[in-house]
Scaffold this motif. Structure first.
Motif, PDB file in Angstrom:
ATOM      1  N   GLU A 111       4.690  -0.450   2.437  1.00 20.52           N
ATOM      2  CA  GLU A 111       4.343  -0.217   3.838  1.00 20.52           C
ATOM      3  C   GLU A 111       2.869   0.128   4.012  1.00 20.52           C
ATOM      4  O   GLU A 111       2.454   0.599   5.065  1.00 20.52           O
ATOM      5  CB  GLU A 111       5.211   0.897   4.425  1.00 20.52           C
ATOM      6  CG  GLU A 111       6.670   0.531   4.494  1.00 20.52           C
ATOM      7  CD  GLU A 111       7.533   1.626   5.084  1.00 20.52           C
ATOM      8  OE1 GLU A 111       6.991   2.587   5.661  1.00 20.52           O
ATOM      9  OE2 GLU A 111       8.760   1.522   4.954  1.00 20.52           O
ATOM     10  N   THR A 112       2.063  -0.098   2.979  1.00 14.41           N
ATOM     11  CA  THR A 112       0.632   0.183   3.100  1.00 14.41           C
ATOM     12  C   THR A 112       0.029  -0.701   4.181  1.00 14.41           C
ATOM     13  O   THR A 112       0.503  -1.810   4.437  1.00 14.41           O
ATOM     14  CB  THR A 112      -0.103  -0.054   1.774  1.00 14.41           C
ATOM     15  OG1 THR A 112       0.097  -1.398   1.375  1.00 14.41           O
ATOM     16  CG2 THR A 112       0.366   0.885   0.700  1.00 14.41           C
ATOM     17  N   LYS A 113      -1.009  -0.181   4.824  1.00 17.73           N
ATOM     18  CA  LYS A 113      -1.686  -0.917   5.887  1.00 17.73           C
ATOM     19  C   LYS A 113      -3.036  -1.405   5.387  1.00 17.73           C
ATOM     20  O   LYS A 113      -3.776  -0.661   4.763  1.00 17.73           O
ATOM     21  CB  LYS A 113      -1.919  -0.011   7.095  1.00 17.73           C
ATOM     22  CG  LYS A 113      -0.674   0.411   7.797  1.00 17.73           C
ATOM     23  CD  LYS A 113      -1.012   1.310   8.967  1.00 17.73           C
ATOM     24  CE  LYS A 113       0.243   1.822   9.619  1.00 17.73           C
ATOM     25  NZ  LYS A 113      -0.047   2.784  10.667  1.00 17.73           N
ATOM     26  N   ASP A 121       0.642   5.206   2.595  1.00 11.69           N
ATOM     27  CA  ASP A 121       1.572   6.030   3.375  1.00 11.69           C
ATOM     28  C   ASP A 121       1.534   7.481   2.906  1.00 11.69           C
ATOM     29  O   ASP A 121       1.609   7.757   1.708  1.00 11.69           O
ATOM     30  CB  ASP A 121       2.992   5.468   3.233  1.00 11.69           C
ATOM     31  CG  ASP A 121       3.955   6.116   4.192  1.00 11.69           C
ATOM     32  OD1 ASP A 121       4.395   7.249   3.919  1.00 11.69           O
ATOM     33  OD2 ASP A 121       4.265   5.494   5.228  1.00 11.69           O
ATOM     34  N   GLN A 122       1.420   8.419   3.844  1.00 18.16           N
ATOM     35  CA  GLN A 122       1.263   9.835   3.515  1.00 18.16           C
ATOM     36  C   GLN A 122       2.479  10.458   2.836  1.00 18.16           C
ATOM     37  O   GLN A 122       2.352  11.480   2.173  1.00 18.16           O
ATOM     38  CB  GLN A 122       0.928  10.639   4.768  1.00 18.16           C
ATOM     39  CG  GLN A 122      -0.461  10.371   5.285  1.00 18.16           C
ATOM     40  CD  GLN A 122      -0.788  11.218   6.493  1.00 18.16           C
ATOM     41  OE1 GLN A 122       0.069  11.512   7.312  1.00 18.16           O
ATOM     42  NE2 GLN A 122      -2.048  11.603   6.608  1.00 18.16           N
ATOM     43  N   SER A 123       3.636   9.855   2.973  1.00 17.47           N
ATOM     44  CA  SER A 123       4.826  10.431   2.337  1.00 17.47           C
ATOM     45  C   SER A 123       4.726  10.394   0.812  1.00 17.47           C
ATOM     46  O   SER A 123       5.411  11.143   0.121  1.00 17.47           O
ATOM     47  CB  SER A 123       6.091   9.707   2.797  1.00 17.47           C
ATOM     48  OG  SER A 123       6.068   8.360   2.367  1.00 17.47           O
ATOM     49  N   GLN A 181       0.199  -5.408   8.146  1.00 21.80           N
ATOM     50  CA  GLN A 181       1.254  -4.910   7.270  1.00 21.80           C
ATOM     51  C   GLN A 181       2.077  -6.098   6.812  1.00 21.80           C
ATOM     52  O   GLN A 181       2.120  -7.134   7.482  1.00 21.80           O
ATOM     53  CB  GLN A 181       2.148  -3.899   7.988  1.00 21.80           C
ATOM     54  CG  GLN A 181       1.520  -2.521   8.074  1.00 21.80           C
ATOM     55  CD  GLN A 181       2.478  -1.487   8.604  1.00 21.80           C
ATOM     56  OE1 GLN A 181       2.744  -1.449   9.788  1.00 21.80           O
ATOM     57  NE2 GLN A 181       2.998  -0.654   7.719  1.00 21.80           N
ATOM     58  N   TYR A 227      -4.737   1.524   3.435  1.00 23.46           N
ATOM     59  CA  TYR A 227      -4.274   2.882   3.738  1.00 23.46           C
ATOM     60  C   TYR A 227      -2.895   3.105   3.123  1.00 23.46           C
ATOM     61  O   TYR A 227      -1.977   2.315   3.327  1.00 23.46           O
ATOM     62  CB  TYR A 227      -4.205   3.118   5.246  1.00 23.46           C
ATOM     63  CG  TYR A 227      -5.561   3.278   5.876  1.00 23.46           C
ATOM     64  CD1 TYR A 227      -6.182   4.522   5.914  1.00 23.46           C
ATOM     65  CD2 TYR A 227      -6.227   2.196   6.431  1.00 23.46           C
ATOM     66  CE1 TYR A 227      -7.432   4.674   6.484  1.00 23.46           C
ATOM     67  CE2 TYR A 227      -7.478   2.336   7.004  1.00 23.46           C
ATOM     68  CZ  TYR A 227      -8.069   3.581   7.029  1.00 23.46           C
ATOM     69  OH  TYR A 227      -9.309   3.735   7.588  1.00 23.46           O
ATOM     70  N   LYS A 250       7.717   3.214  -0.326  1.00 20.61           N
ATOM     71  CA  LYS A 250       6.758   3.257   0.783  1.00 20.61           C
ATOM     72  C   LYS A 250       5.458   2.524   0.453  1.00 20.61           C
ATOM     73  O   LYS A 250       4.655   2.265   1.345  1.00 20.61           O
ATOM     74  CB  LYS A 250       6.441   4.705   1.163  1.00 20.61           C
ATOM     75  CG  LYS A 250       7.588   5.432   1.821  1.00 20.61           C
ATOM     76  CD  LYS A 250       7.765   4.949   3.227  1.00 20.61           C
ATOM     77  CE  LYS A 250       8.720   5.854   3.970  1.00 20.61           C
ATOM     78  NZ  LYS A 250       8.820   5.504   5.364  1.00 20.61           N
TER      79      LYS A 250
END
Length: 171
Positions: free
Chosen positions: A94-96, A147-149, A105, A145, A91
């Motif tokens: 997939e950072t923004k 990813d919260q996962s 992205q 940012y 993940k």
């Protein structure tokens, strides 16, 4: 006639009360506050079973393709598996990248996809992501940012206390 009028008013009041109660039930326990933890380049960010660090970033030269202009931004990172098990940190790609309300992205960069899918215990992986950003942002500070996962336990713990939680690295 008066009884009918009171009956209609009573039914309307009961309907509004039932609707209000239902809205309360649905929204009870939903996080109402926001907390976004900020880290700087070079600082270690704790994840659930790993640590993460942005080691550097750099802007490239203006690129023009098919009438569009962009500037490449390379972000160098490293992640260390602190657990005794293999860990998927895929993940991370997939950072923004954000400049105000503009988000970017990418899936471009230099990384070993298989290593990110299954990082061995106590191992460290280095990766570089390349974002193509609008030339007006060259040299400006961005937010990366995560990813919260990747830090789900922290998110859940904060959520139980009524707080939405996030992490970003200030470039």
């Amino acid at each position: 006639m008066i009884k009918k009028k009171y009956l209609i008013i009573l039914v309307a009041v009961l309907a509004v009360a039932a609707w209000t109660f239902r809205v309360y039930q649905v929204n009870h326990g939903v996080a109402k506050d926001y907390q976004i933890k900020t880290y700087q380049v070079g600082k270690t960010v704790p994840f659930d079973s790993a640590t993460f660090k942005v080691t550097g970033f750099s802007y490239g030269n203006l690129v023009k393709t098919s009438g569009f202009s962009s500037v490449p931004l390379s972000v160098e990172m490293e992640v260390h598996n602190t657990s005794d098990k293999s860990l998927s940190i895929i993940k991370l790609i997939e950072t923004k990248l954000a400049y105000g309300y503009d988000y970017y992205q990418t899936r471009e960069g230099n990384f070993n996809i298989n290593e990110l899918r299954q990082l061995p215990p106590k191992a460290t992986a280095k990766l570089t992501l390349r974002f193509d950003v609008d030339p007006k942002y060259k040299g400006k500070r961005a937010k990366l940012y995560i990813d919260q996962s990747l830090y789900g336990r922290q998110v859940l713990e904060k959520y139980k206390n009524g707080v939405r939680y996030g992490i970003y690295v200030h470039l």
